[in-house]
Write a protein that holds these residues in place. Sequence first.
Motif, PDB file in Angstrom:
ATOM      1  N   CYS A 160       0.819  -1.223   0.000  1.00 11.54           N
ATOM      2  CA  CYS A 160       0.000   0.000   0.000  1.00 11.54           C
ATOM      3  C   CYS A 160       0.850   1.268   0.000  1.00 11.54           C
ATOM      4  CB  CYS A 160      -0.942   0.006   1.199  1.00 11.54           C
ATOM      5  SG  CYS A 160      -2.179  -1.299   1.101  1.00 11.54           S
ATOM      6  N   ILE A 161       2.163   1.115   0.091  1.00 20.70           N
ATOM      7  CA  ILE A 161       3.056   2.278   0.091  1.00 20.70           C
ATOM      8  C   ILE A 161       3.677   2.423  -1.297  1.00 20.70           C
ATOM      9  CG2 ILE A 161       5.165   3.282   1.054  1.00 20.70           C
ATOM     10  CD1 ILE A 161       4.486   1.881   3.683  1.00 20.70           C
ATOM     11  N   SER A 162       3.598   3.631  -1.825  1.00 23.58           N
ATOM     12  CA  SER A 162       4.204   3.907  -3.131  1.00 23.58           C
ATOM     13  C   SER A 162       5.328   4.924  -2.956  1.00 23.58           C
ATOM     14  CB  SER A 162       3.158   4.438  -4.109  1.00 23.58           C
ATOM     15  OG  SER A 162       2.658   5.679  -3.661  1.00 23.58           O
ATOM     16  N   PHE A 163       6.121   5.068  -3.990  1.00 23.64           N
ATOM     17  CA  PHE A 163       7.277   5.957  -3.962  1.00 23.64           C
ATOM     18  C   PHE A 163       7.153   7.017  -5.045  1.00 23.64           C
ATOM     19  CE2 PHE A 163       8.737   2.201  -1.875  1.00 23.64           C
ATOM     20  CZ  PHE A 163       9.663   2.621  -0.952  1.00 23.64           C
ATOM     21  N   ASN A 164       7.624   8.203  -4.734  1.00 21.20           N
ATOM     22  CA  ASN A 164       7.806   9.273  -5.705  1.00 21.20           C
ATOM     23  C   ASN A 164       9.295   9.589  -5.664  1.00 21.20           C
ATOM     24  OD1 ASN A 164       7.634  11.443  -7.433  1.00 21.20           O
ATOM     25  ND2 ASN A 164       6.874  12.849  -5.877  1.00 21.20           N
ATOM     26  N   LEU A 165      10.049   9.031  -6.585  1.00 18.42           N
ATOM     27  CA  LEU A 165      11.504   9.162  -6.597  1.00 18.42           C
ATOM     28  C   LEU A 165      11.903  10.380  -7.413  1.00 18.42           C
ATOM     29  CD1 LEU A 165      14.266   7.908  -5.875  1.00 18.42           C
ATOM     30  CD2 LEU A 165      14.098   6.615  -8.000  1.00 18.42           C
ATOM     31  N   VAL A 166      12.611  11.302  -6.764  1.00 25.19           N
ATOM     32  CA  VAL A 166      13.079  12.518  -7.418  1.00 25.19           C
ATOM     33  C   VAL A 166      14.589  12.576  -7.276  1.00 25.19           C
ATOM     34  CG1 VAL A 166      12.982  15.040  -7.396  1.00 25.19           C
ATOM     35  CG2 VAL A 166      10.922  13.713  -6.867  1.00 25.19           C
ATOM     36  N   LEU A 167      15.287  12.746  -8.374  1.00 19.82           N
ATOM     37  CA  LEU A 167      16.739  12.913  -8.338  1.00 19.82           C
ATOM     38  C   LEU A 167      17.041  14.396  -8.228  1.00 19.82           C
ATOM     39  CD1 LEU A 167      17.782  10.422 -11.141  1.00 19.82           C
ATOM     40  CD2 LEU A 167      17.603  10.014  -8.685  1.00 19.82           C
ATOM     41  N   ALA A 168      17.899  14.742  -7.271  1.00 12.90           N
ATOM     42  CA  ALA A 168      18.204  16.151  -7.045  1.00 12.90           C
ATOM     43  C   ALA A 168      19.598  16.286  -6.440  1.00 12.90           C
ATOM     44  CB  ALA A 168      17.160  16.768  -6.108  1.00 12.90           C
ATOM     45  N   ALA A 169      20.091  17.509  -6.458  1.00 16.08           N
ATOM     46  CA  ALA A 169      21.376  17.818  -5.846  1.00 16.08           C
ATOM     47  C   ALA A 169      21.234  17.815  -4.330  1.00 16.08           C
ATOM     48  CB  ALA A 169      21.853  19.192  -6.331  1.00 16.08           C
ATOM     49  N   THR A 170      22.358  17.707  -3.637  1.00 18.77           N
ATOM     50  CA  THR A 170      22.373  17.638  -2.180  1.00 18.77           C
ATOM     51  C   THR A 170      21.591  18.781  -1.544  1.00 18.77           C
ATOM     52  OG1 THR A 170      24.480  16.479  -2.204  1.00 18.77           O
ATOM     53  CG2 THR A 170      23.897  17.600  -0.158  1.00 18.77           C
ATOM     54  N   ASP A 171      21.835  20.011  -1.979  1.00 15.45           N
ATOM     55  CA  ASP A 171      21.146  21.159  -1.378  1.00 15.45           C
ATOM     56  C   ASP A 171      19.639  21.043  -1.522  1.00 15.45           C
ATOM     57  OD1 ASP A 171      23.633  22.146  -0.732  1.00 15.45           O
ATOM     58  OD2 ASP A 171      23.569  23.829  -2.142  1.00 15.45           O
ATOM     59  N   ARG A 172      19.171  20.584  -2.660  1.00 17.70           N
ATOM     60  CA  ARG A 172      17.726  20.432  -2.896  1.00 17.70           C
ATOM     61  C   ARG A 172      17.146  19.309  -2.042  1.00 17.70           C
ATOM     62  NH1 ARG A 172      13.233  20.884  -2.396  1.00 17.70           N
ATOM     63  NH2 ARG A 172      11.646  20.271  -3.859  1.00 17.70           N
ATOM     64  N   ILE A 173      17.892  18.239  -1.845  1.00 20.76           N
ATOM     65  CA  ILE A 173      17.441  17.133  -0.993  1.00 20.76           C
ATOM     66  C   ILE A 173      17.258  17.630   0.441  1.00 20.76           C
ATOM     67  CG2 ILE A 173      18.126  14.915   0.017  1.00 20.76           C
ATOM     68  CD1 ILE A 173      19.569  14.379  -2.714  1.00 20.76           C
ATOM     69  N   ILE A 174      18.234  18.349   0.952  1.00 21.92           N
ATOM     70  CA  ILE A 174      18.156  18.889   2.311  1.00 21.92           C
ATOM     71  C   ILE A 174      16.965  19.833   2.432  1.00 21.92           C
ATOM     72  CG2 ILE A 174      19.353  20.302   4.034  1.00 21.92           C
ATOM     73  CD1 ILE A 174      20.528  17.420   3.542  1.00 21.92           C
ATOM     74  N   GLU A 175      16.789  20.702   1.454  1.00 19.41           N
ATOM     75  CA  GLU A 175      15.661  21.641   1.454  1.00 19.41           C
ATOM     76  C   GLU A 175      14.325  20.890   1.489  1.00 19.41           C
ATOM     77  OE1 GLU A 175      13.792  24.526  -1.867  1.00 19.41           O
ATOM     78  OE2 GLU A 175      15.925  24.858  -1.451  1.00 19.41           O
ATOM     79  N   ALA A 176      14.197  19.831   0.706  1.00 20.76           N
ATOM     80  CA  ALA A 176      12.956  19.053   0.666  1.00 20.76           C
ATOM     81  C   ALA A 176      12.682  18.393   2.020  1.00 20.76           C
ATOM     82  CB  ALA A 176      13.028  17.998  -0.437  1.00 20.76           C
ATOM     83  N   LEU A 177      13.709  17.891   2.681  1.00 20.09           N
ATOM     84  CA  LEU A 177      13.530  17.279   3.994  1.00 20.09           C
ATOM     85  C   LEU A 177      13.098  18.319   5.033  1.00 20.09           C
ATOM     86  CD1 LEU A 177      16.651  14.935   4.046  1.00 20.09           C
ATOM     87  CD2 LEU A 177      14.257  14.196   4.007  1.00 20.09           C
ATOM     88  N   ASP A 211      10.241  12.494   2.776  1.00 13.79           N
ATOM     89  CA  ASP A 211      10.364  11.729   4.017  1.00 13.79           C
ATOM     90  C   ASP A 211      11.753  11.120   4.164  1.00 13.79           C
ATOM     91  OD1 ASP A 211       7.628  12.079   4.816  1.00 13.79           O
ATOM     92  OD2 ASP A 211       7.084  10.636   3.260  1.00 13.79           O
ATOM     93  N   ILE A 212      12.378  10.815   3.038  1.00  9.92           N
ATOM     94  CA  ILE A 212      13.695  10.180   3.022  1.00  9.92           C
ATOM     95  C   ILE A 212      14.554  10.922   2.000  1.00  9.92           C
ATOM     96  CG2 ILE A 212      14.981   8.069   2.480  1.00  9.92           C
ATOM     97  CD1 ILE A 212      12.394   6.510   3.139  1.00  9.92           C
ATOM     98  N   GLY A 213      15.817  11.124   2.326  1.00 12.47           N
ATOM     99  CA  GLY A 213      16.758  11.724   1.387  1.00 12.47           C
ATOM    100  C   GLY A 213      18.051  10.942   1.382  1.00 12.47           C
ATOM    101  N   ILE A 214      18.595  10.718   0.210  1.00 11.43           N
ATOM    102  CA  ILE A 214      19.897  10.078   0.069  1.00 11.43           C
ATOM    103  C   ILE A 214      20.788  11.085  -0.640  1.00 11.43           C
ATOM    104  CG2 ILE A 214      21.187   8.155  -0.926  1.00 11.43           C
ATOM    105  CD1 ILE A 214      18.531   6.552  -0.874  1.00 11.43           C
ATOM    106  N   SER A 215      21.879  11.470   0.013  1.00 11.29           N
ATOM    107  CA  SER A 215      22.713  12.524  -0.558  1.00 11.29           C
ATOM    108  C   SER A 215      24.187  12.182  -0.402  1.00 11.29           C
ATOM    109  CB  SER A 215      22.418  13.869   0.112  1.00 11.29           C
ATOM    110  OG  SER A 215      22.827  13.828   1.465  1.00 11.29           O
ATOM    111  N   PHE A 216      25.006  12.962  -1.055  1.00  6.33           N
ATOM    112  CA  PHE A 216      26.453  12.801  -0.984  1.00  6.33           C
ATOM    113  C   PHE A 216      27.047  14.030  -0.330  1.00  6.33           C
ATOM    114  CE2 PHE A 216      30.784  13.107  -2.537  1.00  6.33           C
ATOM    115  CZ  PHE A 216      31.248  11.823  -2.305  1.00  6.33           C
ATOM    116  N   ASN A 217      27.821  13.822   0.737  1.00  7.12           N
ATOM    117  CA  ASN A 217      28.566  14.884   1.393  1.00  7.12           C
ATOM    118  C   ASN A 217      27.674  16.014   1.918  1.00  7.12           C
ATOM    119  OD1 ASN A 217      31.164  15.800   2.207  1.00  7.12           O
ATOM    120  ND2 ASN A 217      31.066  17.377   0.638  1.00  7.12           N
ATOM    121  N   ALA A 218      26.536  15.670   2.463  1.00 12.70           N
ATOM    122  CA  ALA A 218      25.646  16.693   3.025  1.00 12.70           C
ATOM    123  C   ALA A 218      26.221  17.217   4.332  1.00 12.70           C
ATOM    124  CB  ALA A 218      24.257  16.115   3.259  1.00 12.70           C
TER     125      ALA A 218
END
Length: 161
Positions: free
Chosen positions: A14-31, A37-44
């Motif tokens: 029942c859980i779906s994903f909306n996967l968005v590829l973004a730069a580290t700064d944008r991932i942090i901003e979204a969180l 809900d989840i962010g995977i980043s490099f060198n944040a």
Amino acid sequence: MPTLIAKFHAIHPCISFNLVLAATDRIIEALVHDQADIGISFNAKRRKDITVAARYAEPVSCIVSPRHPLAKLKSVTLKMLEQYPLALPNDSFGLRQLIDAAAERRGIVFNKLLTTNSLEVTKAFAAKGIAAAFMPPFTVRAEVARGSLRCVPVIEAGFRN
């Protein structure tokens, strides 16, 4: 990533994903703004308002065409890369922030041929021998296996972990 999502979905259909590829700064901003809900980043950069569930260290390598002069070396330094055109991620990427900080520490001015937000474009420039690039080896595993790119370790503090 597809395998992980598929396994999770099999357990939680029942859980779906909306996967968005973004730069580290944008991932942090979204969180921070509850857009993710989840962010995977490099060198944040560490922040008190974000909980880190897991960390994984991945080295940064110099990515070049097998025909590039650096391709045959066992390792390179940032100083060695100063003379070659580079394809770099834009400054919103944690990887770029790491590269810029290291270059500033060493007093190195790179020959920046291309700045882009596309890892695929960066890989293409490296594969064609137009520019060298920096990436973690896992991002080019398939290209290295096919023989279109070569990973050369970079000897620099902060690039090996």
